[in-house]
Design an enzyme around this catalytic site. Structure first.
Site, short mmCIF file in Angstrom:
data_model
loop_
_atom_site.label_atom_id
_atom_site.label_comp_id
_atom_site.label_asym_id
_atom_site.label_seq_id
_atom_site.Cartn_x
_atom_site.Cartn_y
_atom_site.Cartn_z
N HIS A 34 23.70 4.20 6.99
CA HIS A 34 23.72 3.23 8.08
C HIS A 34 24.03 3.90 9.41
O HIS A 34 24.43 3.23 10.37
CB HIS A 34 24.73 2.11 7.78
N GLU A 78 44.19 17.51 11.42
CA GLU A 78 45.48 17.71 12.08
C GLU A 78 46.01 19.14 11.95
O GLU A 78 46.69 19.61 12.85
CB GLU A 78 46.52 16.68 11.64
N LYS A 101 44.01 15.11 7.10
CA LYS A 101 44.76 16.34 6.83
C LYS A 101 44.06 17.52 7.48
O LYS A 101 44.66 18.35 8.12
CB LYS A 101 44.87 16.63 5.33
N TRP A 113 58.80 15.99 22.63
CA TRP A 113 57.36 15.76 22.43
C TRP A 113 56.90 15.09 23.72
O TRP A 113 57.31 13.96 24.02
CB TRP A 113 57.13 14.86 21.22
N LYS A 146 56.50 14.94 13.77
CA LYS A 146 56.63 14.35 12.44
C LYS A 146 56.95 12.85 12.51
O LYS A 146 56.51 12.09 11.67
CB LYS A 146 57.74 15.10 11.69
N ARG A 169 60.65 16.07 15.35
CA ARG A 169 60.30 15.02 16.30
C ARG A 169 59.50 15.54 17.50
O ARG A 169 59.06 14.75 18.34
CB ARG A 169 61.57 14.37 16.83
N GLU A 208 42.01 10.29 4.08
CA GLU A 208 43.22 11.13 4.07
C GLU A 208 42.83 12.62 4.12
O GLU A 208 43.45 13.41 4.82
CB GLU A 208 44.06 10.80 2.82
N ASN A 245 64.86 9.78 24.36
CA ASN A 245 63.74 9.63 23.42
C ASN A 245 63.14 8.26 23.69
O ASN A 245 63.84 7.26 23.60
CB ASN A 245 64.26 9.71 21.97
N GLY A 246 61.85 8.23 24.04
CA GLY A 246 61.21 6.94 24.31
C GLY A 246 60.40 7.00 25.59
O GLY A 246 60.08 8.10 26.08
N CYS A 271 60.64 13.00 20.25
CA CYS A 271 61.79 13.63 20.87
C CYS A 271 63.03 13.37 20.03
O CYS A 271 63.19 12.30 19.46
CB CYS A 271 62.08 13.15 22.30
C1 F6R Z 1 49.64 12.71 8.80
C2 F6R Z 1 50.91 12.10 9.08
C3 F6R Z 1 50.95 10.91 9.95
C4 F6R Z 1 52.00 9.91 9.45
C5 F6R Z 1 52.12 8.74 10.43
C6 F6R Z 1 53.09 7.70 9.93
O1 F6R Z 1 49.77 13.82 7.96
O2 F6R Z 1 51.94 12.57 8.64
O3 F6R Z 1 49.71 10.31 10.05
O4 F6R Z 1 51.62 9.47 8.19
O5 F6R Z 1 52.55 9.21 11.67
O6 F6R Z 1 54.37 8.23 9.79
P1 F6R Z 1 55.45 7.50 8.92
O7 F6R Z 1 54.98 7.51 7.50
O8 F6R Z 1 56.70 8.29 9.12
O9 F6R Z 1 55.55 6.09 9.44
#
Ligand code: F6R
Length: 606
Positions: free
Chosen positions: A501, A485, A482, A74, A601, A27, A478, A98-99, A2
């Site tokens: 395993h 998500e 990607k 969010w 984000k 956010r 990773e 926010n929180g 948020c």
């Molecule tokens: C995946 C992604 C998230 C962030 C994670 C940490 O593409 O972006 O997994 O890497 O939420 O975020 P930061 O780096 O801002 O602490």
């Protein structure tokens, strides 16, 4: 998550609030809303979904006034409906938050006992109702808000606006970041300085427990004990221009494509022409460090996992890596001579920040690798190392990951040099490999069309596995992250050697298996694992260099050729196919690449 914003301005605030919310949409984008006071009257507009929906609504139902607050959501408590959208309003009080208010059930029960009704399923409404309740008992607006704040448990950044008061915002911070912006006869409140960038470059960051009474004349801040606090006004440098897609279809595509440029920038900031790696003051004395604890979330966590291989092999430093949400509650011992290292693009991730605070007073030194120099994590570290990736807008992290890896690798080489674990010749080779990264990434990007062809096939799958061995194992994670998500395809990553395993039971003709395997000393073992997959009709997508692809033999479903590269920088180069496979798969599926469902984000709640 948020984003919140507040403006006490000299012009109509609705467009200013919407513009600031655009900068905070990273956010969350479940709903958006604003409230203003106009001629003493408090009113609000809210809309479900992205901010564009609120903007549309404001065209037909404008909101006048020169004082206002805004929110982009969010959802945590309560579905993303208009009713649950912020600002929440109770009588004379509107609140954006926010929180998470952890004791909201207890407070709700008290209010219900006093005969007060609820309109929403949110924790935040409790804050508005409680404040209105206090005002009904005769308190003035600020007193009532403070009284409410005394009762709240959990994490919050809050801004209150009041009916009949067009020169007052009460703001508070506990656990979630909040910035106060200073203008000329105008004042601002925002979740971060980026939101306020076009409005002011003079920022005061509230500290834990701070409460602020904001008027157009300035701000009065009190600490958690109610004592007047003198908080610094900082002059910050943030480019006020909103970043655009520079002709790309998505921010993610743009951010993948600009990696050669931003990585050159990252290198230039740490690597002198004399071949020496230099860190900003106060630096790190690696001869006084016996171990490293690295903590992060998501993609940043996979950057840490990759760096563990480098630190251990090259600098001979034992490394523990943990996800922040586990680390913070595990009460791990932090022995003397430990360097605690936190990696975060946003610098605001709640769990990572809490893990950092856990290490305060325990670790010898707290270092962070961040993309936002003004972030909470940067400000609370002994040393903050910026990655210089520029603003990352796409929710899926791409350029921040490769920049994090690059800064981490430079840290590894610096540690190895100081600890005497690397010959001068090897150090020079590795530095030359680092310098070659931008050109290598350029070559990797040239394979985008081949990846698009493979991605069209991947888009048909329901489940996809990613395999990697050694330093390519974190990258397999990773790649899987990607993909899931942004394309919503179920994907899992395994260390190649772990396949038999258990996970090999998943393999059949419907399961593509992406194998990240440059022709390195472990390649033969990975080829054996690939054969085991193909023997069970699994469809192998091999990402390797020409030598690897030639050696893999027949039966591979799809091959993606990467340029040859020094082993040490392979995880940075191979991040490109991990990103592009996910990107093209998501585009083929038609998902919302830059703002995938359920995500935000910056994860500022735990
Ligand atoms: C995946 C992604 C998230 C962030 C994670 C940490 O593409 O972006 O997994 O890497 O939420 O975020 P930061 O780096 O801002 O602490």
């Amino acid at each position: 998550m948020c984003g919140i914003v507040g403006v006490l301005g000299n012009h109509e605030v609705a467009p200013i609030l919407v513009e600031a919310l655009k900068r905070l949409e990273y956010r969350g984008y479940d709903s958006a809303g604003i409230a203003t006071v106009n001629g003493g009257v408090l009113d609000r507009r809210r809309a479900v979904g992205k901010l564009a929906n609120l903007s549309d609504k404001l065209v037909h139902q404008p909101l006048a006034g020169k004082a206002g607050i805004g929110h982009t959501r969010w959802a945590t408590h309560g579905a993303p409906t208009e009713g649950n959208a912020h600002p929440h309003k109770a009588g004379r009080v509107a609140v954006v938050h926010n929180g998470i208010i952890e004791n909201f059930r207890e407070l709700r029960a008290e209010l219900a006992e006093a005969g007060i009704n609820f309109q929403t399923e949110t924790d935040t409404e409790t804050v508005a109702l409680l404040t209105e309740h206090h005002m009904a008992q005769g308190m003035d607006a600020a007193q009532a808000a403070f009284q409410t704040l005394d009762r709240l448990q959990g994490a919050f950044a809050l801004a209150f606006l009041f009916d009949g008061q067009d020169d007052l915002i009460v703001a508070a911070r506990k656990g979630s970041p909040l910035a106060i912006g200073h203008g000329d006869g105008e004042m601002f409140v925002g979740s971060d300085a980026i939101a306020l960038a076009p409005l002011t470059d003079r920022i005061t960051y509230l500290e834990e427990g701070d409460r602020a009474v904001v008027t157009r004349d300035g701000v009065e801040i009190r600490d958690a004990h109610g004592t007047l606090a003198n908080r610094q006004v900082r002059q910050i440098q943030i480019d006020a221009a909103r970043v655009d897609k520079a002709g790309h279809k998505h921010f993610m595509a743009k951010e993948i494509a600009e990696q050669p440029t931003v990585l050159s920038n990252t290198l230039a900031n740490y690597l002198g022409t004399d071949g020496q790696i230099s860190l900003p003051d106060p630096g790190i004395d690696f001869t006084k460090i016996d171990r490293l604890t690295m903590v992060a979330c998501g993609t940043a966590y996979y950057a840490c996992l990759t760096a563990k291989y480098w630190f251990e092999q090259i600098a001979r430093l034992p490394v523990e890596v943990d996800v922040a949400s586990e680390f913070r509650y595990r009460e791990p011992p932090v022995p003397a001579r430990t360097l605690a290292l936190f990696v975060s693009q946003s610098g605001e991730t709640a769990d990572t920040l809490a893990a950092l605070r856990y290490c305060e007073g325990k670790a010898d030194k707290i270092v962070s690798i961040i993309n936002v120099p003004e972030s909470s994590i940067a400000r609370e570290s002994n040393l903050a190392l910026p990655i210089h990736a520029g603003v990352e807008v796409g929710v899926a992290s791409t350029k921040a990951f490769t920049c994090q890896l690059t800064v981490l690798l430079m840290l590894v080489l610096k540690a190895a040099q100081e600890r005497g674990t690397l010959s001068d010749a090897d150090l020079a080779d590795h530095i030359s490999a680092l310098r070659g990264i931008p050109a290598l990434i350029n070559l990797g990007l040239e394979q985008s069309d081949a990846m698009k062809t493979t991605a069209r096939k991947l888009a048909e799958a329901r489940d996809i596995l990613f395999l990697g061995r050694g330093i390519m194992y974190p990258l397999a994670h990773e790649g899987a992250l990607k993909l899931k998500e942004i394309s919503y395809i179920h994907a899992e990553a395994y260390a190649s050697g772990e396949l038999k395993h258990g996970p090999i039971a998943l393999i059949d003709k419907n399961v593509p298996v992406v194998v990240m395997a440059p022709r390195d000393p472990l390649f033969d073992k990975t080829v054996s694992n690939m054969q085991e997959v193909m023997a069970r009709k699994g469809k192998v997508v091999l990402v390797s260099n020409a030598a690897g692809i030639a050696e893999a033999g027949e039966g591979v479903w799809s091959k993606i050729a990467m340029p040859d590269c020094p082993d040490i920088v392979a995880p940075i180069l191979y991040a490109v196919p991990a990103q592009l496979l996910a990107y093209h798969t998501a585009v083929a599926k038609g998902t919302d690449v830059d703002q995938p469902r359920n995500l935000a984000k910056s994860v500022t709640v735990e």
